[in-house]
Write an enzyme that holds these catalytic residues in place. Structure first.
Site, mmCIF file in Angstrom:
data_model
loop_
_atom_site.group_PDB
_atom_site.id
_atom_site.type_symbol
_atom_site.label_atom_id
_atom_site.label_comp_id
_atom_site.label_asym_id
_atom_site.label_seq_id
_atom_site.Cartn_x
_atom_site.Cartn_y
_atom_site.Cartn_z
ATOM 1 N N ASP A 1 -24.026 11.511 -23.344
ATOM 2 C CA ASP A 1 -24.216 12.971 -23.412
ATOM 3 C C ASP A 1 -24.921 13.401 -24.693
ATOM 4 O O ASP A 1 -25.182 14.586 -24.899
ATOM 5 C CB ASP A 1 -22.875 13.695 -23.256
ATOM 6 C CG ASP A 1 -21.896 13.350 -24.367
ATOM 7 O OD1 ASP A 1 -22.269 12.614 -25.313
ATOM 8 O OD2 ASP A 1 -20.740 13.816 -24.295
ATOM 9 N N ASP B 1 -27.929 -4.133 -33.674
ATOM 10 C CA ASP B 1 -28.438 -2.786 -33.924
ATOM 11 C C ASP B 1 -27.573 -2.047 -34.942
ATOM 12 O O ASP B 1 -27.939 -0.961 -35.392
ATOM 13 C CB ASP B 1 -28.521 -1.974 -32.621
ATOM 14 C CG ASP B 1 -27.212 -1.959 -31.857
ATOM 15 O OD1 ASP B 1 -26.683 -3.050 -31.565
ATOM 16 O OD2 ASP B 1 -26.697 -0.874 -31.567
ATOM 17 N N ARG C 1 -25.867 12.060 -42.359
ATOM 18 C CA ARG C 1 -25.647 10.926 -43.253
ATOM 19 C C ARG C 1 -26.926 10.536 -43.978
ATOM 20 O O ARG C 1 -28.028 10.908 -43.585
ATOM 21 C CB ARG C 1 -25.011 9.755 -42.515
ATOM 22 C CG ARG C 1 -25.948 9.008 -41.628
ATOM 23 C CD ARG C 1 -25.241 7.813 -40.977
ATOM 24 N NE ARG C 1 -26.125 7.146 -40.039
ATOM 25 C CZ ARG C 1 -25.716 6.332 -39.081
ATOM 26 N NH1 ARG C 1 -24.437 6.080 -38.919
ATOM 27 N NH2 ARG C 1 -26.589 5.764 -38.276
HETATM 28 P P1 AMP Z 1 -23.120 2.517 -31.433
HETATM 29 O O1 AMP Z 1 -22.305 1.396 -30.876
HETATM 30 O O2 AMP Z 1 -22.356 3.771 -31.745
HETATM 31 O O3 AMP Z 1 -23.919 2.078 -32.598
HETATM 32 O O4 AMP Z 1 -24.145 2.960 -30.274
HETATM 33 C C1 AMP Z 1 -24.851 2.063 -29.484
HETATM 34 C C2 AMP Z 1 -25.931 2.757 -28.708
HETATM 35 O O5 AMP Z 1 -25.403 3.753 -27.809
HETATM 36 C C3 AMP Z 1 -26.945 3.506 -29.557
HETATM 37 O O6 AMP Z 1 -28.183 3.353 -28.924
HETATM 38 C C4 AMP Z 1 -26.441 4.932 -29.502
HETATM 39 O O7 AMP Z 1 -27.459 5.868 -29.767
HETATM 40 C C5 AMP Z 1 -25.952 5.025 -28.074
HETATM 41 N N1 AMP Z 1 -24.900 6.068 -27.883
HETATM 42 C C6 AMP Z 1 -23.615 6.013 -28.286
HETATM 43 N N2 AMP Z 1 -22.952 7.122 -27.911
HETATM 44 C C7 AMP Z 1 -23.848 7.914 -27.249
HETATM 45 C C8 AMP Z 1 -23.774 9.202 -26.624
HETATM 46 N N3 AMP Z 1 -22.651 9.906 -26.576
HETATM 47 N N4 AMP Z 1 -24.911 9.677 -26.046
HETATM 48 C C9 AMP Z 1 -26.044 8.985 -26.062
HETATM 49 N N5 AMP Z 1 -26.178 7.773 -26.649
HETATM 50 C C10 AMP Z 1 -25.094 7.232 -27.229
HETATM 51 MG MG MG Z 2 -25.280 1.930 -33.683
#
Ligand code: AMP
Ligand code: MG
Length: 488
Positions: free
Chosen positions: A127, A254, A178
């Protein structure tokens, strides 16, 4: 006093300009009722951003991406990544934007980045939003890490958006602003490599070298030197996590920076009772990112970085692989040297006339005492500081085998530990999991007072202060098996 009318800081868009293939120009979604929950005034001032301006209506809009300052051109960054070992060719900022870069008071170029700013072309099923609890967690933990001297992204502000967001039930939405030396990730290189556009890969490497490791440009093989620099930075970073008892929780490629800063605080936690197998993330069912696995995972991630860099290291693939393997081979040695040095300091034994060999047995046996547990990791070292001053009672009261501890302490005290040195590296106050939960729960209800008090403790972690006793205490027993959820 009236608030400054506008930001006086000049924004740059160097990443967007130099690497347009990795930058999708994008706009934040409108926040219906933005309100600052917490603002890092000191950090703001260090960036030349007037805190008064940031608290003004336009400043708050800047912090959620709704007012774009002159010179900024917000972008969603593209990257790939291995998540829990499986490769995703296209991740990218699904809910974040790089607003731009600013030059801080020390002359460093710093990214200003917004998390929770709405869906982007990389959002997939997400979202695009973030909610108050997890954004306050990132703020709290990153600022605590910084205060402990651990390289990390910093937190400038958490702004509630005034929108309810669906998670498990409805939650108040928020945007985290951030600050980082950059948001270049191992996954950025994986993405660039996968495009097979060697010019892009080279530009990305040059960008990273110029921003983080300018000395690598002078090396006979700049890209190999870049890789060696990242290996050294990550070995230094992960060893600091280990010494602090920090579990990142989601060390996907990532979520690993090229700069060596800790990034993306999701299901992270500090150890309560020492346990090498500690996992806090509800989705890490196999324990891939358990406390003790972190160095090995860092090395694994660095191998993925090497793979992405190979064509820049040498045209001859075999030679490139040989060079990269040799550099990566240095990780373990750098890590263990730093571990021994760090543990030595935690035990107050940094004096130059005490060799690493002389203390390695004392270190190993201290870890064995911790493993014999349950022993609160942070308090153990803090109480050893008291033991170094002659009071064995606090630490003796923590362990199962008091006689074993006394025998070990006899050997350790014979080395004349420096109690002051110990107190300067062993924190009294960390964001303990039960305190974090308490602060986040109140913050989600709109009461940020517990968060502020906890922040006050953990941002000055080494000096014990009267009135903060409960922030030093171990978690109550009923808090036994702590889990954080990735639904961030
Ligand atoms: P993270 O594990 O938080 O580093 O996120 C992993 C991936 O999922 C990244 O590409 C984020 O941008 C995407 N992501 C995480 N939560 C959301 C969200 N609520 N809406 C869209 N993309 C998300
Ligand atoms: Mg991430």
């Amino acid at each position: 006093m009236t608030a400054a009318a506008e930001s006086t800081v000049t924004f740059h868009s160097r990443f967007a300009r130099e690497l347009p293939e990795l930058a999708v120009p994008w706009q934040a979604e409108e926040a219906p009722g933005p309100e600052i929950l917490v603002l890092n005034e000191q950090l703001a001032a260090g960036l030349g951003l007037d805190p008064q301006y940031l608290r003004s209506p336009d400043g708050v809009r800047l912090l959620v991406g709704n007012s774009v300052p002159a010179g900024a051109s917000p972008v969603a960054q593209a990257y790939a990544g291995h998540q829990f070992g499986g490769y995703s060719p296209l991740l990218g900022d699904g809910r974040a934007l790089l607003l731009g870069e600013v030059t801080d008071r020390t002359g460093r170029l710093m990214d200003i980045h917004l998390k929770g700013s709405g869906r982007t072309p990389f959002a997939r099923a997400g979202d695009g939003r973030a909610v108050v609890g997890p954004m306050l967690r990132e703020y709290l933990v990153s600022e605590a890490m910084h205060a402990m001297g651990i390289p990390t992204t910093r937190s400038l502000a958490v702004v509630a958006t005034g929108r309810q967001v669906r998670r498990e039930g409805m939650q108040p939405g928020a945007v985290l602003a951030r600050v980082a030396r950059s948001h270049l990730r191992v996954g950025s290189f994986q993405y660039a490599r996968a495009t097979e556009d060697m010019d892009l890969l080279k530009r990305l490497a040059d960008h990273a070298i110029s921003r983080h490791y300018p000395q690598a440009a002078e090396a006979p093989n700049p890209c190999l030197a870049l890789f060696a620099s990242v290996v050294a930075a990550q070995a230094g970073l992960v060893v600091r996590w280990m010494l602090a008892g920090f579990v990142h929780g989601v060390m996907n490629t990532d979520n690993m920076t090229v700069s060596g800063e800790t990034i993306d605080y999701g299901p992270c936690a500090f150890l309560d009772a020492f346990n090498p197998a500690a996992v806090y993330s509800s989705i890490d069912v196999e324990g891939r990112y358990a406390y003790a696995n972190q160095p090995v995972i860092a090395e694994w991630n660095l191998a993925r970085l090497a793979e992405a860099l190979l064509p820049l290291i040498d045209e001859d693939e075999e030679k490139a692989v040989a060079s990269a393997v040799e550099v990566l081979g240095g990780f373990r040695e750098q890590y263990s040297r730093a571990w021994t040095g760090g543990m030595k300091t935690k035990l107050g034994l940094a004096a130059e006339n005490i060799s690493d060999d002389a203390v390695s047995g004392v270190i190993d046996d201290a870890v064995a005492i911790l493993k014999d547990g349950p022993v609160d990791y942070t308090l153990f070292f803090r109480n050893l500081g008291k033991a170094a001053r002659g009071d064995m009672r606090p630490v003796r009261g923590m362990v199962r085998d008091a006689a074993g501890l006394d025998a070990w302490a006899g050997r350790w005290l014979a080395l004349q530990p420096d109690a002051e040195l110990m107190d300067s590296v062993n924190p009294a106050y960390i964001p303990r999991n039960h305190l974090v939960e308490e602060a986040l729960a109140a913050g989600t209800e709109g009461d940020v007072a517990p968060l502020r008090r906890l922040l006050e403790a953990v941002t000055d972690p080494f000096t014990e202060r009267a009135g903060l006793e409960r922030y030093m205490e171990a978690a109550p027993e009923e808090f036994g098996s702590y889990t954080t959820f990735c639904g961030t």
